[in-house]
Design a protein around this motif. Structure first.
Motif, PDB file in Angstrom:
ATOM      1  N   ILE A 124       0.859  -1.174   0.000  1.00  0.00           N
ATOM      2  CA  ILE A 124       0.000   0.000   0.000  1.00  0.00           C
ATOM      3  C   ILE A 124       0.896   1.225   0.000  1.00  0.00           C
ATOM      4  CG2 ILE A 124      -0.259   0.027   2.524  1.00  0.00           C
ATOM      5  CD1 ILE A 124      -3.173   1.139   1.892  1.00  0.00           C
ATOM      6  N   ILE A 125       0.542   2.203  -0.818  1.00  0.00           N
ATOM      7  CA  ILE A 125       1.324   3.422  -0.972  1.00  0.00           C
ATOM      8  C   ILE A 125       0.365   4.601  -0.917  1.00  0.00           C
ATOM      9  CG2 ILE A 125       2.761   4.784  -2.543  1.00  0.00           C
ATOM     10  CD1 ILE A 125       3.706   2.040  -3.704  1.00  0.00           C
ATOM     11  N   SER A 126       0.673   5.573  -0.054  1.00  0.00           N
ATOM     12  CA  SER A 126      -0.154   6.767   0.060  1.00  0.00           C
ATOM     13  C   SER A 126       0.723   8.006  -0.045  1.00  0.00           C
ATOM     14  CB  SER A 126      -0.907   6.780   1.397  1.00  0.00           C
ATOM     15  OG  SER A 126      -1.707   7.942   1.513  1.00  0.00           O
ATOM     16  N   ALA A 167       5.179  -5.791   1.317  1.00  0.00           N
ATOM     17  CA  ALA A 167       5.202  -7.043   2.067  1.00  0.00           C
ATOM     18  C   ALA A 167       6.625  -7.499   2.363  1.00  0.00           C
ATOM     19  CB  ALA A 167       4.458  -8.125   1.292  1.00  0.00           C
ATOM     20  N   GLY A 168       6.854  -7.948   3.590  1.00  0.00           N
ATOM     21  CA  GLY A 168       8.165  -8.416   4.009  1.00  0.00           C
ATOM     22  C   GLY A 168       9.081  -7.322   4.493  1.00  0.00           C
ATOM     23  N   MET A 169       8.620  -6.069   4.452  1.00  0.00           N
ATOM     24  CA  MET A 169       9.434  -4.924   4.867  1.00  0.00           C
ATOM     25  C   MET A 169       8.661  -4.082   5.877  1.00  0.00           C
ATOM     26  SD  MET A 169      10.907  -3.842   1.115  1.00  0.00           S
ATOM     27  CE  MET A 169      11.371  -5.133  -0.065  1.00  0.00           C
ATOM     28  N   GLU A 170       9.363  -3.142   6.491  1.00  0.00           N
ATOM     29  CA  GLU A 170       8.760  -2.275   7.496  1.00  0.00           C
ATOM     30  C   GLU A 170       7.934  -1.171   6.841  1.00  0.00           C
ATOM     31  OE1 GLU A 170       9.107  -2.192  11.147  1.00  0.00           O
ATOM     32  OE2 GLU A 170       9.448  -4.275  10.547  1.00  0.00           O
ATOM     33  N   PRO A 171       6.889  -0.667   7.534  1.00  0.00           N
ATOM     34  CA  PRO A 171       6.231   0.559   7.077  1.00  0.00           C
ATOM     35  C   PRO A 171       7.253   1.702   7.062  1.00  0.00           C
ATOM     36  CG  PRO A 171       4.939  -0.521   8.788  1.00  0.00           C
ATOM     37  CD  PRO A 171       6.274  -1.198   8.768  1.00  0.00           C
ATOM     38  N   ARG A 172       7.141   2.579   6.066  1.00  0.00           N
ATOM     39  CA  ARG A 172       8.121   3.662   5.942  1.00  0.00           C
ATOM     40  C   ARG A 172       7.417   4.972   5.597  1.00  0.00           C
ATOM     41  NH1 ARG A 172      13.169   1.131   2.560  1.00  0.00           N
ATOM     42  NH2 ARG A 172      14.273   2.930   3.429  1.00  0.00           N
ATOM     43  N   LEU A 173       8.065   6.060   5.999  1.00  0.00           N
ATOM     44  CA  LEU A 173       7.515   7.397   5.822  1.00  0.00           C
ATOM     45  C   LEU A 173       8.619   8.309   5.310  1.00  0.00           C
ATOM     46  CD1 LEU A 173       5.030   9.318   6.410  1.00  0.00           C
ATOM     47  CD2 LEU A 173       6.095   9.734   8.643  1.00  0.00           C
ATOM     48  N   PHE A 174       8.336   9.051   4.227  1.00  0.00           N
ATOM     49  CA  PHE A 174       9.328   9.917   3.595  1.00  0.00           C
ATOM     50  C   PHE A 174       8.762  11.319   3.392  1.00  0.00           C
ATOM     51  CE2 PHE A 174      10.294   5.634   2.201  1.00  0.00           C
ATOM     52  CZ  PHE A 174      11.677   5.552   2.242  1.00  0.00           C
ATOM     53  N   LEU A 175       9.664  12.298   3.409  1.00  0.00           N
ATOM     54  CA  LEU A 175       9.351  13.665   3.002  1.00  0.00           C
ATOM     55  C   LEU A 175      10.160  13.955   1.747  1.00  0.00           C
ATOM     56  CD1 LEU A 175       8.203  16.505   3.325  1.00  0.00           C
ATOM     57  CD2 LEU A 175      10.051  16.989   4.966  1.00  0.00           C
ATOM     58  N   ILE A 176       9.458  14.268   0.641  1.00  0.00           N
ATOM     59  CA  ILE A 176      10.091  14.486  -0.650  1.00  0.00           C
ATOM     60  C   ILE A 176      10.037  15.972  -0.981  1.00  0.00           C
ATOM     61  CG2 ILE A 176      10.122  13.857  -3.090  1.00  0.00           C
ATOM     62  CD1 ILE A 176       8.612  11.304  -2.330  1.00  0.00           C
ATOM     63  N   TYR A 177      11.209  16.552  -1.253  1.00  0.00           N
ATOM     64  CA  TYR A 177      11.319  17.980  -1.514  1.00  0.00           C
ATOM     65  C   TYR A 177      11.127  18.295  -2.994  1.00  0.00           C
ATOM     66  CZ  TYR A 177      13.320  18.106   3.192  1.00  0.00           C
ATOM     67  OH  TYR A 177      13.521  17.988   4.534  1.00  0.00           O
ATOM     68  N   PRO A 178      10.882  19.579  -3.324  1.00  0.00           N
ATOM     69  CA  PRO A 178      10.686  19.963  -4.733  1.00  0.00           C
ATOM     70  C   PRO A 178      11.870  19.595  -5.624  1.00  0.00           C
ATOM     71  CG  PRO A 178      10.012  21.742  -3.286  1.00  0.00           C
ATOM     72  CD  PRO A 178      10.666  20.710  -2.412  1.00  0.00           C
ATOM     73  N   PHE A 230      -1.919  -3.758   4.288  1.00  0.00           N
ATOM     74  CA  PHE A 230      -1.862  -3.437   2.852  1.00  0.00           C
ATOM     75  C   PHE A 230      -3.184  -2.927   2.287  1.00  0.00           C
ATOM     76  CE2 PHE A 230       1.159  -6.911   3.774  1.00  0.00           C
ATOM     77  CZ  PHE A 230       2.317  -6.145   3.708  1.00  0.00           C
ATOM     78  N   GLU A 231      -4.006  -2.378   3.147  1.00  0.00           N
ATOM     79  CA  GLU A 231      -5.195  -1.636   2.750  1.00  0.00           C
ATOM     80  C   GLU A 231      -5.545  -0.728   3.918  1.00  0.00           C
ATOM     81  OE1 GLU A 231      -8.636  -4.834   4.136  1.00  0.00           O
ATOM     82  OE2 GLU A 231      -8.165  -4.593   2.026  1.00  0.00           O
ATOM     83  N   PRO A 232      -6.214   0.399   3.669  1.00  0.00           N
ATOM     84  CA  PRO A 232      -6.516   1.311   4.778  1.00  0.00           C
ATOM     85  C   PRO A 232      -7.338   0.628   5.870  1.00  0.00           C
ATOM     86  CG  PRO A 232      -6.870   2.411   2.676  1.00  0.00           C
ATOM     87  CD  PRO A 232      -6.647   0.956   2.365  1.00  0.00           C
TER      88      PRO A 232
END
Length: 249
Positions: free
Chosen positions: A44-46, A125-136, A207-209
């Motif tokens: 799941i990707i948001s 799947a098989g990996m940790e949940p991750r959170l990123f901040l993407i710059y311009p 893998f779903e909300p």
């Protein structure tokens, strides 16, 4: 303006964004700034976006198109093997979109500023949940123990409450309430951030909300949070020691 927050918990991820893109006496527009894609049982990707609306909508549209294109064409976030590579794809697409729009409007004097930033959250799947901040510019940073949440847009008003109340072990319910208080503080201070709000909860390995909701200004729970927080602040203020103007230094 915009206010979006993404928060890491032991249990997963909690995301919230406002929906206002323009503000004025008779010019208020509402667009969703939160989008997600999923492959059942696999990922799941948001994303949440802030910045020039034409730029952010173009990026979302291109990401959507790539999820439907043949595998041998442009890289898709639904095929990338890691969330790091998902962040790389989005970062590259973001900076390309900004550059293309700047080049096409370079002859315009006083034209719009084509810039945007993105919060990316998800799990493969098989990996940790991750959170990123993407710059311009397309580069990005990842959330960590020291930086467990990211904000984009109008960040300063809602940040103090998160810093004071955040706990990585907190429940999804408390995290959602915390983000509502943070959002309420921002709404009270800046009219360019507005209702309704979008809330999404992503539970680890689901893998779903787990929970997805649009919160309108008339929502009874949000109204109770807003009123209760204001009253709690007034009570706390009046409970503090009184200042004595007659006391000399």
């Amino acid at each position: 303006m915009t206010y979006c927050v993404g928060m890491m918990l032991d249990k997963g991820l909690v995301l919230m964004s406002d929906t206002r893109t323009n503000s004025g006496v008779d010019n208020i527009s509402v667009f969703s700034k939160m989008h997600h894609w999923s492959v059942p049982g696999e990922r799941i990707i948001s994303v949440m976006t802030a910045g020039n609306l034409a730029t952010t909508q173009a990026v979302i549209s291109l990401l959507e198109e790539r999820t439907k294109a043949p595998e041998d064409r442009e890289p898709s976030i639904l095929k990338a093997p890691t969330m790091f590579q998902v962040a790389s794809i989005i970062g590259g697409l973001l900076t390309e979109t900004i550059r293309d729009r700047q080049e096409s409007s370079h002859h315009m004097s006083g034209g719009p500023k084509f810039t945007a930033s993105v919060i990316l959250a998800g799990q493969i799947a098989g990996m940790e949940p991750r959170l990123f901040l993407i710059y311009p510019e397309g580069n990005f940073i990842e959330a960590s123990e020291d930086t467990p949440f990211f904000q984009i847009g109008e960040t300063k008003y809602g940040r103090p409450i998160i810093i004071r109340a955040y706990n990585r072990q907190m429940s999804f319910e408390d995290a959602s309430k915390l983000l509502m208080v943070s959002m309420d503080s921002t709404l009270a201070a800046n009219l360019s951030v507005g209702m309704p709000l979008d809330l999404m909860v992503l539970e680890r390995d689901k893998f779903e909300p787990l929970h997805e909701r649009r919160i309108h200004a008339s929502d009874p729970f949000f109204q109770a949070i807003s009123t209760g927080w204001s009253e709690a602040l007034r009570t706390a203020f009046h409970s503090l020691p009184g200042y004595d103007l007659t006391e000399k230094s």
